[in-house]
Write a protein that holds these residues in place. Structure first.
Motif, PDB file in Angstrom:
ATOM      1  N   SER A  89       0.769  -1.162   0.042  1.00  0.00           N
ATOM      2  CA  SER A  89       0.110  -0.193  -0.055  1.00  0.00           C
ATOM      3  C   SER A  89       0.979   1.299   0.107  1.00  0.00           C
ATOM      4  O   SER A  89       1.982   1.313   0.269  1.00  0.00           O
ATOM      5  CB  SER A  89      -0.700  -0.126   1.175  1.00  0.00           C
ATOM      6  OG  SER A  89      -1.768  -1.036   1.193  1.00  0.00           O
ATOM      7  N   VAL A  90       0.292   2.219  -0.550  1.00  0.00           N
ATOM      8  CA  VAL A  90       0.959   3.721  -0.520  1.00  0.00           C
ATOM      9  C   VAL A  90       0.074   4.673   0.222  1.00  0.00           C
ATOM     10  O   VAL A  90      -1.201   4.574  -0.018  1.00  0.00           O
ATOM     11  CB  VAL A  90       1.146   4.045  -1.970  1.00  0.00           C
ATOM     12  CG1 VAL A  90       1.788   5.424  -1.845  1.00  0.00           C
ATOM     13  CG2 VAL A  90       1.802   3.045  -2.808  1.00  0.00           C
ATOM     14  N   ARG A  91       0.695   5.387   1.038  1.00  0.00           N
ATOM     15  CA  ARG A  91      -0.197   6.293   1.939  1.00  0.00           C
ATOM     16  C   ARG A  91       0.725   7.438   2.388  1.00  0.00           C
ATOM     17  O   ARG A  91       2.026   7.280   2.397  1.00  0.00           O
ATOM     18  CB  ARG A  91      -0.679   5.452   3.234  1.00  0.00           C
ATOM     19  CG  ARG A  91       0.494   5.019   4.196  1.00  0.00           C
ATOM     20  CD  ARG A  91      -0.473   4.394   5.329  1.00  0.00           C
ATOM     21  NE  ARG A  91       0.600   3.627   6.213  1.00  0.00           N
ATOM     22  CZ  ARG A  91       1.310   4.220   7.298  1.00  0.00           C
ATOM     23  NH1 ARG A  91       1.036   5.745   7.454  1.00  0.00           N
ATOM     24  NH2 ARG A  91       1.969   3.456   7.919  1.00  0.00           N
ATOM     25  N   GLY A  92      -0.093   8.551   2.714  1.00  0.00           N
ATOM     26  CA  GLY A  92       0.607   9.797   3.253  1.00  0.00           C
ATOM     27  C   GLY A  92       1.392   9.451   4.556  1.00  0.00           C
ATOM     28  O   GLY A  92       0.916   8.438   5.215  1.00  0.00           O
ATOM     29  N   LEU A  93       2.080  10.330   5.082  1.00  0.00           N
ATOM     30  CA  LEU A  93       2.918   9.850   6.367  1.00  0.00           C
ATOM     31  C   LEU A  93       1.803   9.932   7.526  1.00  0.00           C
ATOM     32  O   LEU A  93       1.889   8.883   8.319  1.00  0.00           O
ATOM     33  CB  LEU A  93       3.871  11.156   6.675  1.00  0.00           C
ATOM     34  CG  LEU A  93       4.536  11.003   7.927  1.00  0.00           C
ATOM     35  CD1 LEU A  93       5.450  10.029   8.023  1.00  0.00           C
ATOM     36  CD2 LEU A  93       5.210  12.404   8.011  1.00  0.00           C
ATOM     37  N   MET A  94       0.873  10.489   7.565  1.00  0.00           N
ATOM     38  CA  MET A  94      -0.228  10.537   8.345  1.00  0.00           C
ATOM     39  C   MET A  94      -1.428   9.739   8.204  1.00  0.00           C
ATOM     40  O   MET A  94      -2.222   9.709   9.196  1.00  0.00           O
ATOM     41  CB  MET A  94      -0.910  12.055   8.585  1.00  0.00           C
ATOM     42  CG  MET A  94      -0.220  13.116   8.966  1.00  0.00           C
ATOM     43  SD  MET A  94       0.932  12.828  10.559  1.00  0.00           S
ATOM     44  CE  MET A  94       2.021  14.300  10.881  1.00  0.00           C
ATOM     45  N   GLY A  95      -1.276   8.787   6.926  1.00  0.00           N
ATOM     46  CA  GLY A  95      -2.270   7.703   6.748  1.00  0.00           C
ATOM     47  C   GLY A  95      -3.301   7.778   5.847  1.00  0.00           C
ATOM     48  O   GLY A  95      -3.693   6.600   5.434  1.00  0.00           O
ATOM     49  N   GLY A  96      -3.435   8.993   5.417  1.00  0.00           N
ATOM     50  CA  GLY A  96      -4.442   9.026   4.189  1.00  0.00           C
ATOM     51  C   GLY A  96      -3.713   8.367   3.049  1.00  0.00           C
ATOM     52  O   GLY A  96      -2.693   8.178   2.354  1.00  0.00           O
ATOM     53  N   SER A  97      -4.689   7.841   1.907  1.00  0.00           N
ATOM     54  CA  SER A  97      -4.270   7.156   0.854  1.00  0.00           C
ATOM     55  C   SER A  97      -5.070   7.358  -0.238  1.00  0.00           C
ATOM     56  O   SER A  97      -5.780   8.506  -0.088  1.00  0.00           O
ATOM     57  CB  SER A  97      -4.314   5.559   0.776  1.00  0.00           C
ATOM     58  OG  SER A  97      -3.742   4.890   0.028  1.00  0.00           O
ATOM     59  N   ALA A  98      -5.230   6.669  -1.252  1.00  0.00           N
ATOM     60  CA  ALA A  98      -6.184   7.144  -2.543  1.00  0.00           C
ATOM     61  C   ALA A  98      -6.500   5.884  -3.321  1.00  0.00           C
ATOM     62  O   ALA A  98      -6.102   5.010  -3.007  1.00  0.00           O
ATOM     63  CB  ALA A  98      -5.385   8.170  -3.573  1.00  0.00           C
ATOM     64  N   ASP A  99      -7.500   6.148  -4.202  1.00  0.00           N
ATOM     65  CA  ASP A  99      -7.899   4.855  -4.843  1.00  0.00           C
ATOM     66  C   ASP A  99      -6.812   4.236  -5.654  1.00  0.00           C
ATOM     67  O   ASP A  99      -6.048   4.899  -6.427  1.00  0.00           O
ATOM     68  CB  ASP A  99      -9.093   5.278  -5.775  1.00  0.00           C
ATOM     69  CG  ASP A  99     -10.166   6.020  -5.064  1.00  0.00           C
ATOM     70  OD1 ASP A  99     -10.554   5.434  -4.007  1.00  0.00           O
ATOM     71  OD2 ASP A  99     -11.308   6.446  -5.804  1.00  0.00           O
TER      72      ASP A  99
END
Length: 373
Positions: A89-99
């Motif tokens: 998975s790929v996500r932002g540092l604070m936990g948000g990701s994308a479709d």
């Protein structure tokens, strides 16, 4: 957007993760200006944008991208991850990701190589409406070898820090010693590969007694240096291998464990060693009469790997009066390949620049053994 999606980044960072695990290796320990190694299951990639969106796309494939494709990008780096579930998975540092960036499947569980490519990495304080958007691409494919982090192109967008390979080796060894053997479902094997130049004195010592050189590197004695790489016309020993006594075990201490190395085969410019994890040899206690008395062994410590593995060394003349070393540590648990690579980086640093200090992990593991008070 040609497959790109918008990902929110914080503090110029986003993460590629393959599995939960112990504390990750800190950023600014191993890496370059684009990618930092966070351990077997995590890497951190750096954006120009401090807080906001970048465009990113993920490509999974069976092989690395064609090299000319890199010309379209400003910065290109790659690293290896252990992917036990076959997804990442790929996500932002604070936990948000994308479709499309969560639980991305790869062709099989095991090691994967992640090539990160970036362009237009501008901080928002200097970006204008006329600048193209910042874009990143992750090209991911399965591998059976771990060559460490590679920098293929550098845009000079970041910098000002120095890697800490000794700290990384300490972190890696502490994790291996604590991990125990792989689970039955995670017994895939892989090869750790490292290549680097060596001073001629270190190359000569390595061919003369590789197990000793790798475990207890020391500067060559005065008057014994050489300005030529060892080889057929300049052998490391005057005695043929068949006439020498059997090679002895040499050990790298690892707390309650040790890594035992023994030379098992020799060629003109090659050596093969057996690598084996074992419980550390106990030193006998002294009896009052001065005679040694053997202590009963404690319960055996769990070994990271109960199978011996092979280390193949090759030294080539670089044509400029120095030597190039290739290390292939074969058939190691794939789960441990990234950590073993960090350990090899430190071992080879010590070989190239000998010092009297013990390995980086020694103090931390001794502190674990010493009871408080």
């Amino acid at each position: 957007m040609d497959g790109f999606v918008r990902l929110f980044v914080d503090y110029c960072q986003y993460l590629v993760v393959t599995a939960p695990g112990r504390d990750a290796l800190e950023i600014y320990t191993v890496g370059d200006d684009l990618v930092h190694v966070g351990g077997p299951a995590r890497l951190t990639a750096f954006a120009g944008n401090h807080t906001g969106h970048i465009e990113i796309r993920v490509v999974t494939a069976g092989a690395p991208p064609a090299t000319p494709d890199d010309d379209e990008w400003d910065a290109v780096s790659e690293a290896t991850l252990w992917c036990p579930t076959g997804t990442f998975s790929v996500r932002g540092l604070m936990g948000g990701s994308a479709d499309g960036l969560t639980d991305v499947p790869v062709s099989r569980p095991g090691l994967i190589r992640v090539r990160v490519r970036a362009r237009n990495r501008l901080h928002e304080t200097v970006r204008t409406e006329d600048d193209p958007p910042e874009q990143h691409e992750l090209w991911v494919w399965p591998v059976a070898e771990e060559p460490g982090l590679l920098t293929l192109r550098d845009d000079g967008a970041r910098g000002g820090w120095s890697p800490r390979p000794a700290k990384a080796a300490e972190w890696a060894m502490l994790g291996l010693v604590a991990a125990g053997p792989p689970e039955p479902d995670h017994r895939a094997r892989a090869t750790v590969v490292r290549r680097r130049p060596l001073p001629l004195a270190a190359a000569k010592a390595l061919l003369a007694d590789p197990a000793a050189a790798l475990t207890t590197p020391a500067a060559p004695a005065a008057g014994r240096g050489s300005d030529r790489a060892p080889g057929p016309e300049h052998p490391a020993s005057d005695r043929p291998a068949s006439e020498r006594p059997p090679a002895a075990d040499h050990a790298l201490s690892a707390g309650e464990l040790e890594i035992r190395l023994r030379t098992v085969a020799e060629g003109m410019r090659t050596r093969t060693l057996a690598w084996r994890w074992a419980a550390r040899r106990q030193q006998p206690d002294a009896r009052p009469d001065g005679e040694p008395a053997t202590r009963p062994d404690d319960e055996p410590a769990a070994l990271p790997d109960d199978e011996p593995t092979a280390v193949r060394l090759r030294i080539d003349d670089d044509g400029a009066g120095a030597a190039d070393l290739t290390v292939r540590h074969e058939e190691v648990p794939a789960r441990d390949a990234i950590a073993l690579g960090l350990i090899w980086d430190h071992v080879l640093d010590r070989l190239a620049a000998p010092a009297d200090d013990p390995p980086a992990w020694d103090a931390a593991l001794r502190n674990r053994e010493s009871p408080p008070g």
